[in-house]
Write an enzyme that holds these catalytic residues in place. Sequence first.
Site, PDB file in Angstrom:
ATOM      1  N   HIS A  82       0.850  -1.196   0.000  1.00  0.00           N
ATOM      2  CA  HIS A  82       0.000   0.000   0.000  1.00  0.00           C
ATOM      3  C   HIS A  82       0.879   1.236   0.000  1.00  0.00           C
ATOM      4  O   HIS A  82       1.993   1.228   0.535  1.00  0.00           O
ATOM      5  CB  HIS A  82      -0.970   0.006   1.188  1.00  0.00           C
ATOM      6  CG  HIS A  82      -0.323   0.094   2.537  1.00  0.00           C
ATOM      7  ND1 HIS A  82       0.002   1.290   3.139  1.00  0.00           N
ATOM      8  CD2 HIS A  82       0.071  -0.869   3.412  1.00  0.00           C
ATOM      9  CE1 HIS A  82       0.551   1.068   4.317  1.00  0.00           C
ATOM     10  NE2 HIS A  82       0.617  -0.235   4.507  1.00  0.00           N
ATOM     11  N   ASP A 112      -0.337   4.458   0.868  1.00  0.00           N
ATOM     12  CA  ASP A 112      -0.685   5.484   1.840  1.00  0.00           C
ATOM     13  C   ASP A 112       0.152   5.293   3.100  1.00  0.00           C
ATOM     14  O   ASP A 112       0.651   4.199   3.380  1.00  0.00           O
ATOM     15  CB  ASP A 112      -2.173   5.439   2.178  1.00  0.00           C
ATOM     16  CG  ASP A 112      -2.595   4.143   2.859  1.00  0.00           C
ATOM     17  OD1 ASP A 112      -2.207   3.058   2.355  1.00  0.00           O
ATOM     18  OD2 ASP A 112      -3.294   4.195   3.890  1.00  0.00           O
ATOM     19  N   ASP A 162       6.797   1.057   5.991  1.00  0.00           N
ATOM     20  CA  ASP A 162       5.348   0.846   5.963  1.00  0.00           C
ATOM     21  C   ASP A 162       4.692   1.884   5.065  1.00  0.00           C
ATOM     22  O   ASP A 162       4.248   2.918   5.543  1.00  0.00           O
ATOM     23  CB  ASP A 162       4.815   0.938   7.399  1.00  0.00           C
ATOM     24  CG  ASP A 162       3.361   0.549   7.530  1.00  0.00           C
ATOM     25  OD1 ASP A 162       2.815  -0.055   6.585  1.00  0.00           O
ATOM     26  OD2 ASP A 162       2.760   0.875   8.565  1.00  0.00           O
ATOM     27  N   GLU A 211      -5.003   1.639   3.299  1.00  0.00           N
ATOM     28  CA  GLU A 211      -4.807   0.523   4.229  1.00  0.00           C
ATOM     29  C   GLU A 211      -4.710   1.012   5.663  1.00  0.00           C
ATOM     30  O   GLU A 211      -5.224   0.376   6.585  1.00  0.00           O
ATOM     31  CB  GLU A 211      -3.539  -0.251   3.842  1.00  0.00           C
ATOM     32  CG  GLU A 211      -3.356  -1.573   4.589  1.00  0.00           C
ATOM     33  CD  GLU A 211      -2.638  -1.432   5.920  1.00  0.00           C
ATOM     34  OE1 GLU A 211      -2.620  -2.411   6.702  1.00  0.00           O
ATOM     35  OE2 GLU A 211      -2.091  -0.352   6.205  1.00  0.00           O
ATOM     36  N   GLU A 212      -4.040   2.142   5.871  1.00  0.00           N
ATOM     37  CA  GLU A 212      -3.793   2.624   7.233  1.00  0.00           C
ATOM     38  C   GLU A 212      -5.076   3.019   7.953  1.00  0.00           C
ATOM     39  O   GLU A 212      -5.097   3.094   9.182  1.00  0.00           O
ATOM     40  CB  GLU A 212      -2.815   3.804   7.209  1.00  0.00           C
ATOM     41  CG  GLU A 212      -1.424   3.469   6.694  1.00  0.00           C
ATOM     42  CD  GLU A 212      -0.653   2.514   7.602  1.00  0.00           C
ATOM     43  OE1 GLU A 212      -1.217   2.079   8.627  1.00  0.00           O
ATOM     44  OE2 GLU A 212       0.499   2.201   7.277  1.00  0.00           O
ATOM     45  N   ASP A 231       1.311 -10.174   0.825  1.00  0.00           N
ATOM     46  CA  ASP A 231       1.168  -8.798   1.288  1.00  0.00           C
ATOM     47  C   ASP A 231       2.227  -8.510   2.345  1.00  0.00           C
ATOM     48  O   ASP A 231       3.018  -9.387   2.709  1.00  0.00           O
ATOM     49  CB  ASP A 231      -0.236  -8.592   1.873  1.00  0.00           C
ATOM     50  CG  ASP A 231      -0.595  -7.127   2.073  1.00  0.00           C
ATOM     51  OD1 ASP A 231       0.128  -6.247   1.569  1.00  0.00           O
ATOM     52  OD2 ASP A 231      -1.617  -6.859   2.735  1.00  0.00           O
ATOM     53  N   HIS A 280       4.844   3.525  12.409  1.00  0.00           N
ATOM     54  CA  HIS A 280       3.812   4.451  12.884  1.00  0.00           C
ATOM     55  C   HIS A 280       4.358   5.393  13.953  1.00  0.00           C
ATOM     56  O   HIS A 280       3.581   5.967  14.730  1.00  0.00           O
ATOM     57  CB  HIS A 280       2.598   3.690  13.445  1.00  0.00           C
ATOM     58  CG  HIS A 280       1.799   2.985  12.408  1.00  0.00           C
ATOM     59  ND1 HIS A 280       0.474   2.637  12.587  1.00  0.00           N
ATOM     60  CD2 HIS A 280       2.105   2.555  11.160  1.00  0.00           C
ATOM     61  CE1 HIS A 280       0.020   2.018  11.514  1.00  0.00           C
ATOM     62  NE2 HIS A 280       1.008   1.954  10.632  1.00  0.00           N
TER      63      HIS A 280
END
Length: 452
Positions: free
Chosen positions: A86, A88, A123, A157-158, A183, A427
């Site tokens: 992903h 985003d 990520d 996704e986030e 994934d 994150h």
Amino acid sequence: MEEEAAARHSDALALDHLQTLIRIPTVSRLDESLIEWSRFDEFTSTLALLYPRVHAALSLDIVDGYALLFRWHGRSPGDETVLMAHYDVVAADDATGWTHPPFDAVVTGSGADRIIWGRGTLDDKGAVAAILEAVESLLGAGFVPEHDVYLSFGHNEETAGSGAAALVRELEHRGVHPRLVLDEGGAVVEKVFPGVSRPTAVVGVSEKGMANITLTVEQSGGHASTPPRLTATARLARALVRLERRPFPASIPAPTIEMIRTIGAHSTPLLRFVFTRADTLRLPLIALFARLSDETNAMIRTTAAVTQLRASDSANALAERAVAVVNTRIAIGSSVAATLRHIRRVVRDPLVVIEASTPSEPSPVSPSTGAMWQLLSETISAVYPRAIVSPYVMLGASDARHFTSISSHVYRFTPFEMSSAERATLHAIDERMHVSTFLSGIRFYRTLIERL
């Protein structure tokens, strides 16, 4: 010498591409009205500039507004593969505390110590770039896959958004039932298992379910100078304390037992004796995992974390409505319904209204034997020869859970080495990874595609 020079040039170009993508702040937000969608358009158009062979040879469909689905036509029909990532990223609006600004993609160090800093390195733009670099280089070499390969890049996704589900619907509409879906998820990690010195490549064969449980108390308000015996906030706090004191029951699901046996076989003699007998020593292992770390405790039970609290808007007014959001991660073998039953039984207060939102059941378990597992294991070993390859249950949620409706071989593995310090930046402040890790990820995807 010419080959070495060409390889160095290719590596430098790949790193430059990743830096370019990190510098585009494709931040997804729960309130989509706050999203800068122009950045997502910029990202998509930039991909076309960075990867011209991919865009010339593969078809591209944009699904759900911004999710990207590339199709690489193979020589034979059926047996498709989906490589996922992903693009985003979570917000990094405040650069305070960052060693380097989160969207500057600064590279520091030299040799094996070169590090690229920035939001999305781990990520998950690193994986997006690694997949595209692998495909671009294979196209340059004239490679054509035996079967169709899809590249699926989600855009929200986030925030557990709609992109992945829309991508699955599109593939289902086309009659695609992939033999392999890969994934993000596990990685090549070190020092996560007692007594094991070798790196471990943990491959997610399933993932825990998820639900946001809302606890709401509504009662009369008034001035804070004359509070009742039990205010709405106090009643809510009591419910949360009860939940904290009564954790969910613990058990060890079959994939975790297999992980303990697989990795434990490489531990010290005493621990090896225990871990390789995980089937018959479940109770002592449950006690050990409950105390060993927060991560091991999360492996053996449904977890509940209070993440949001809302009450009065004024410091001197009683709350007429007090709300807590409890993020639950639901263990394999349990369910959203069982999670709600446990919370209601523990809270024991009919004035606390308990409801679930955005529920997602635990994912089916993909096999850790057979051709697809062997393909993944052998590819990991080719790139990371010292790594122990093991199945595990992913604790977080990913877009992969949606793909279990069209494939029975859905795996979660990001082909990057991550130290504990680097994993802690996911994150968080100072997200980063070693440049050599990114280059190894490209080699992993290239090797995997060649073996499909």
